[in-house]
Design a protein around this motif. Structure first.
Motif, PDB file in Angstrom:
ATOM      1  N   SER A 187      -1.897   5.078  -6.263  1.00 15.17           N
ATOM      2  CA  SER A 187      -3.302   4.802  -5.887  1.00 15.17           C
ATOM      3  C   SER A 187      -4.275   5.604  -6.753  1.00 15.17           C
ATOM      4  O   SER A 187      -5.047   6.431  -6.265  1.00 15.17           O
ATOM      5  CB  SER A 187      -3.520   5.104  -4.393  1.00 15.17           C
ATOM      6  N   ILE A 188      -4.222   5.309  -8.048  1.00 18.81           N
ATOM      7  CA  ILE A 188      -4.951   6.087  -9.053  1.00 18.81           C
ATOM      8  C   ILE A 188      -6.431   5.696  -9.101  1.00 18.81           C
ATOM      9  O   ILE A 188      -6.775   4.513  -9.163  1.00 18.81           O
ATOM     10  CB  ILE A 188      -4.304   5.858 -10.442  1.00 18.81           C
ATOM     11  N   VAL A 189      -7.305   6.720  -9.107  1.00 20.05           N
ATOM     12  CA  VAL A 189      -8.744   6.466  -9.225  1.00 20.05           C
ATOM     13  C   VAL A 189      -9.357   7.122 -10.461  1.00 20.05           C
ATOM     14  O   VAL A 189     -10.530   6.905 -10.754  1.00 20.05           O
ATOM     15  CB  VAL A 189      -9.534   6.939  -7.981  1.00 20.05           C
ATOM     16  N   ARG A 190      -8.576   7.965 -11.139  1.00 21.77           N
ATOM     17  CA  ARG A 190      -9.147   8.644 -12.292  1.00 21.77           C
ATOM     18  C   ARG A 190      -8.081   8.907 -13.358  1.00 21.77           C
ATOM     19  O   ARG A 190      -6.971   9.327 -13.037  1.00 21.77           O
ATOM     20  CB  ARG A 190      -9.786   9.969 -11.860  1.00 21.77           C
ATOM     21  N   VAL A 191      -8.477   8.646 -14.604  1.00 23.42           N
ATOM     22  CA  VAL A 191      -7.605   8.874 -15.763  1.00 23.42           C
ATOM     23  C   VAL A 191      -8.442   9.655 -16.778  1.00 23.42           C
ATOM     24  O   VAL A 191      -9.512   9.187 -17.180  1.00 23.42           O
ATOM     25  CB  VAL A 191      -7.132   7.533 -16.371  1.00 23.42           C
ATOM     26  N   THR A 192      -7.964  10.848 -17.148  1.00 25.31           N
ATOM     27  CA  THR A 192      -8.750  11.719 -18.018  1.00 25.31           C
ATOM     28  C   THR A 192      -7.953  12.107 -19.260  1.00 25.31           C
ATOM     29  O   THR A 192      -6.821  12.586 -19.149  1.00 25.31           O
ATOM     30  CB  THR A 192      -9.141  13.007 -17.254  1.00 25.31           C
ATOM     31  N   LEU A 193      -8.533  11.890 -20.425  1.00 23.93           N
ATOM     32  CA  LEU A 193      -7.895  12.312 -21.677  1.00 23.93           C
ATOM     33  C   LEU A 193      -8.351  13.728 -21.992  1.00 23.93           C
ATOM     34  O   LEU A 193      -9.557  14.029 -21.909  1.00 23.93           O
ATOM     35  CB  LEU A 193      -8.276  11.359 -22.809  1.00 23.93           C
ATOM     36  N   THR A 194      -7.390  14.587 -22.330  1.00 18.68           N
ATOM     37  CA  THR A 194      -7.715  15.997 -22.509  1.00 18.68           C
ATOM     38  C   THR A 194      -6.857  16.610 -23.616  1.00 18.68           C
ATOM     39  O   THR A 194      -5.832  16.033 -24.000  1.00 18.68           O
ATOM     40  CB  THR A 194      -7.511  16.766 -21.168  1.00 18.68           C
ATOM     41  N   ASP A 195      -7.271  17.770 -24.107  1.00 19.73           N
ATOM     42  CA  ASP A 195      -6.455  18.442 -25.133  1.00 19.73           C
ATOM     43  C   ASP A 195      -5.646  19.599 -24.551  1.00 19.73           C
ATOM     44  O   ASP A 195      -4.985  20.320 -25.286  1.00 19.73           O
ATOM     45  CB  ASP A 195      -7.326  18.917 -26.308  1.00 19.73           C
ATOM     46  N   THR A 196      -5.711  19.774 -23.222  1.00 18.75           N
ATOM     47  CA  THR A 196      -4.898  20.825 -22.609  1.00 18.75           C
ATOM     48  C   THR A 196      -3.996  20.236 -21.527  1.00 18.75           C
ATOM     49  O   THR A 196      -4.360  19.252 -20.871  1.00 18.75           O
ATOM     50  CB  THR A 196      -5.781  21.916 -21.951  1.00 18.75           C
ATOM     51  N   GLN A 197      -2.820  20.846 -21.354  1.00 16.35           N
ATOM     52  CA  GLN A 197      -1.859  20.320 -20.379  1.00 16.35           C
ATOM     53  C   GLN A 197      -2.452  20.375 -18.978  1.00 16.35           C
ATOM     54  O   GLN A 197      -2.830  21.447 -18.509  1.00 16.35           O
ATOM     55  CB  GLN A 197      -0.568  21.138 -20.448  1.00 16.35           C
ATOM     56  N   LYS A 244       0.825  -1.212   0.000  1.00 13.38           N
ATOM     57  CA  LYS A 244       0.000   0.000   0.000  1.00 13.38           C
ATOM     58  C   LYS A 244       0.860   1.264   0.000  1.00 13.38           C
ATOM     59  O   LYS A 244       0.522   2.256  -0.641  1.00 13.38           O
ATOM     60  CB  LYS A 244      -0.961  -0.030   1.189  1.00 13.38           C
ATOM     61  N   GLN A 245       1.999   1.215   0.704  1.00  7.22           N
ATOM     62  CA  GLN A 245       2.859   2.402   0.750  1.00  7.22           C
ATOM     63  C   GLN A 245       3.495   2.699  -0.608  1.00  7.22           C
ATOM     64  O   GLN A 245       3.976   3.803  -0.847  1.00  7.22           O
ATOM     65  CB  GLN A 245       3.951   2.250   1.837  1.00  7.22           C
ATOM     66  N   ASN A 246       3.502   1.727  -1.508  1.00  5.18           N
ATOM     67  CA  ASN A 246       4.036   1.944  -2.855  1.00  5.18           C
ATOM     68  C   ASN A 246       2.959   2.325  -3.864  1.00  5.18           C
ATOM     69  O   ASN A 246       3.257   2.466  -5.049  1.00  5.18           O
ATOM     70  CB  ASN A 246       4.808   0.712  -3.341  1.00  5.18           C
ATOM     71  N   GLY A 247       1.704   2.482  -3.395  1.00  8.40           N
ATOM     72  CA  GLY A 247       0.681   2.997  -4.302  1.00  8.40           C
ATOM     73  C   GLY A 247      -0.366   2.005  -4.738  1.00  8.40           C
ATOM     74  O   GLY A 247      -0.963   2.163  -5.799  1.00  8.40           O
ATOM     75  N   ALA A 248      -0.601   0.960  -3.919  1.00  8.91           N
ATOM     76  CA  ALA A 248      -1.628  -0.022  -4.245  1.00  8.91           C
ATOM     77  C   ALA A 248      -2.974   0.663  -4.426  1.00  8.91           C
ATOM     78  O   ALA A 248      -3.215   1.708  -3.828  1.00  8.91           O
ATOM     79  CB  ALA A 248      -1.728  -1.058  -3.106  1.00  8.91           C
ATOM     80  N   PRO A 249      -3.832   0.049  -5.252  1.00  5.20           N
ATOM     81  CA  PRO A 249      -3.567  -1.177  -6.012  1.00  5.20           C
ATOM     82  C   PRO A 249      -3.054  -0.900  -7.422  1.00  5.20           C
ATOM     83  O   PRO A 249      -2.736  -1.824  -8.148  1.00  5.20           O
ATOM     84  CB  PRO A 249      -4.961  -1.827  -6.088  1.00  5.20           C
ATOM     85  N   LEU A 250      -2.908   0.393  -7.774  1.00  3.14           N
ATOM     86  CA  LEU A 250      -2.559   0.742  -9.148  1.00  3.14           C
ATOM     87  C   LEU A 250      -1.815   2.067  -9.144  1.00  3.14           C
ATOM     88  O   LEU A 250      -2.363   3.083  -8.708  1.00  3.14           O
ATOM     89  CB  LEU A 250      -3.861   0.892  -9.964  1.00  3.14           C
ATOM     90  N   ARG A 251      -0.564   2.059  -9.625  1.00  2.42           N
ATOM     91  CA  ARG A 251       0.191   3.317  -9.682  1.00  2.42           C
ATOM     92  C   ARG A 251       0.955   3.388 -10.992  1.00  2.42           C
ATOM     93  O   ARG A 251       1.265   2.381 -11.614  1.00  2.42           O
ATOM     94  CB  ARG A 251       1.102   3.459  -8.460  1.00  2.42           C
ATOM     95  N   LEU A 252       1.218   4.625 -11.376  1.00  2.00           N
ATOM     96  CA  LEU A 252       1.959   4.873 -12.601  1.00  2.00           C
ATOM     97  C   LEU A 252       3.459   4.709 -12.335  1.00  2.00           C
ATOM     98  O   LEU A 252       3.917   5.003 -11.233  1.00  2.00           O
ATOM     99  CB  LEU A 252       1.664   6.306 -13.051  1.00  2.00           C
TER     100      LEU A 252
END
Ligand code: MTE
Length: 304
Positions: free
Chosen positions: A224-234, A203-211
């Motif tokens: 610990s990623i919960v959202r991924v958004t595709l966008t046209d701006t930085q 968990k300290q390394n970012g469970a269950p999903l980290r970049l």
């Protein structure tokens, strides 16, 4: 740096111990649903793995930066046990054909999980070598269907102050956010990690999903990623918001561009002991052959 092709950590470890439980379960669930999947996740050749000796599990899971659990290096290991990581879902939205809330188990059933032994360089000038398990981010993006016109990928960490004790302090405007240019996100080195040494990700390394983006400073590798958004701006990124003169959007490892307050020319490899010699930091953290072409013609000092 050299990449080994012959021996991997998984070759010297029984396969049953190497595959992590969640990944095995996800593979089985996919089969039950009739998906055309191998019975066990395919083990890819180690062409992206370094031949350097990995740090120990103990080192990697006890010396951490994860401010949601406190700012000390030992705080995440002490506090992260409170985090509930199952069930877990990831919202994928913005410029994608198939937006929605995806259950992590369903995602993993579709992904090709492999081992990647990567160099890891923190902007604070320490480094490790880490045997991750995970899948290429491009697989997840292709699953959601990236629309033409999308130029960046934005990521968000969970906000749950009742479990993430550090979030009760407000010096970061939670959630922790990060971002990549789309071509960086699609690069085969860019990993979504789900495991470490064949075990579920601590968990300290970012469970269950980290970049994990091995040619960039570690703070880009959001946990610990919960959202991924595709966008046209930085997209805005946490450390850039906090200290824009010190931390840029790109944050590529670069020994010739110093941090305003310290040199980036050398690094201390964790685990070497108090008197270990510092080692030279490599351009793009040793991944120059793989990624330099992403930045052709760019002024890397201006775009730090
Ligand atoms: N992700 C979140 N959500 N919160 C954080 O504080 N710290 C970053 C990065 N990802 C951080 C984060 C920093 S500064 C580093 S160096 C790495 O995670 C550390 O990863 P590790 O603890 O697995 O070595």
């Amino acid at each position: 740096m050299s990449f080994k092709s012959d021996l991997k950590y998984s070759d010297i470890t029984p396969k049953a111990a190497w595959l992590n439980r969640r990944q095995l379960f996800a593979g089985a669930a996919g089969l039950a649903a009739g998906a055309a999947l191998p019975a066990v996740p395919a083990l890819a050749a180690g062409r992206y793995s370094t031949d350097e000796t990995p740090n120990t599990f103990e080192e990697i899971s006890s010396y951490n930066n994860f401010y949601e659990f406190g700012t000390g290096k030992g705080d995440p290991a002490a506090n992260a046990h409170r985090l509930t990581v199952d069930p877990w879902s990831v919202q994928i939205d913005g410029m994608v054909d198939r937006p929605g809330s995806y259950d992590l188990g369903d995602i993993l059933a579709k992904m090709n999980i492999e081992e990647r032994i990567y160099r890891f360089r923190c902007v604070e000038a320490w480094s490790m070598v880490v045997p991750w398990n995970g899948f290429e981010l491009n697989q997840l993006l292709n699953m959601a269907g990236v629309q033409s016109g999308a130029k960046y990928v934005a990521f968000e960490t969970l906000v749950r102050p009742e479990e993430m004790v550090g979030q009760n302090s407000r010096f970061i405007d939670w959630p922790y956010v990060e971002g990549l240019r789309l071509d960086e996100a699609m690069h085969p080195l860019t990993l979504m990690a789900t495991g470490l040494y064949g075990e579920d990700l601590p968990k300290q390394n970012g469970a269950p999903l980290r970049l994990v983006v091995p040619w960039k400073y570690g703070f880009k590798s959001i946990k610990s990623i919960v959202r991924v958004t595709l966008t046209d701006t930085q997209p805005p990124t946490t450390w850039n918001i906090l200290q824009p003169r010190e931390y840029g959007f790109y944050s590529n490892v670069n020994p010739t561009v110093d941090h305003p307050r310290w040199s980036q020319a050398t690094e201390r490899k964790i685990g070497g002991g108090l008197f270990a010699k510092r080692q030279d930091t490599l351009m793009f953290n040793g991944y120059e052959d793989e990624v330099a072409s992403l930045y052709t013609g760019m002024d890397l000092a201006a775009n730090f």
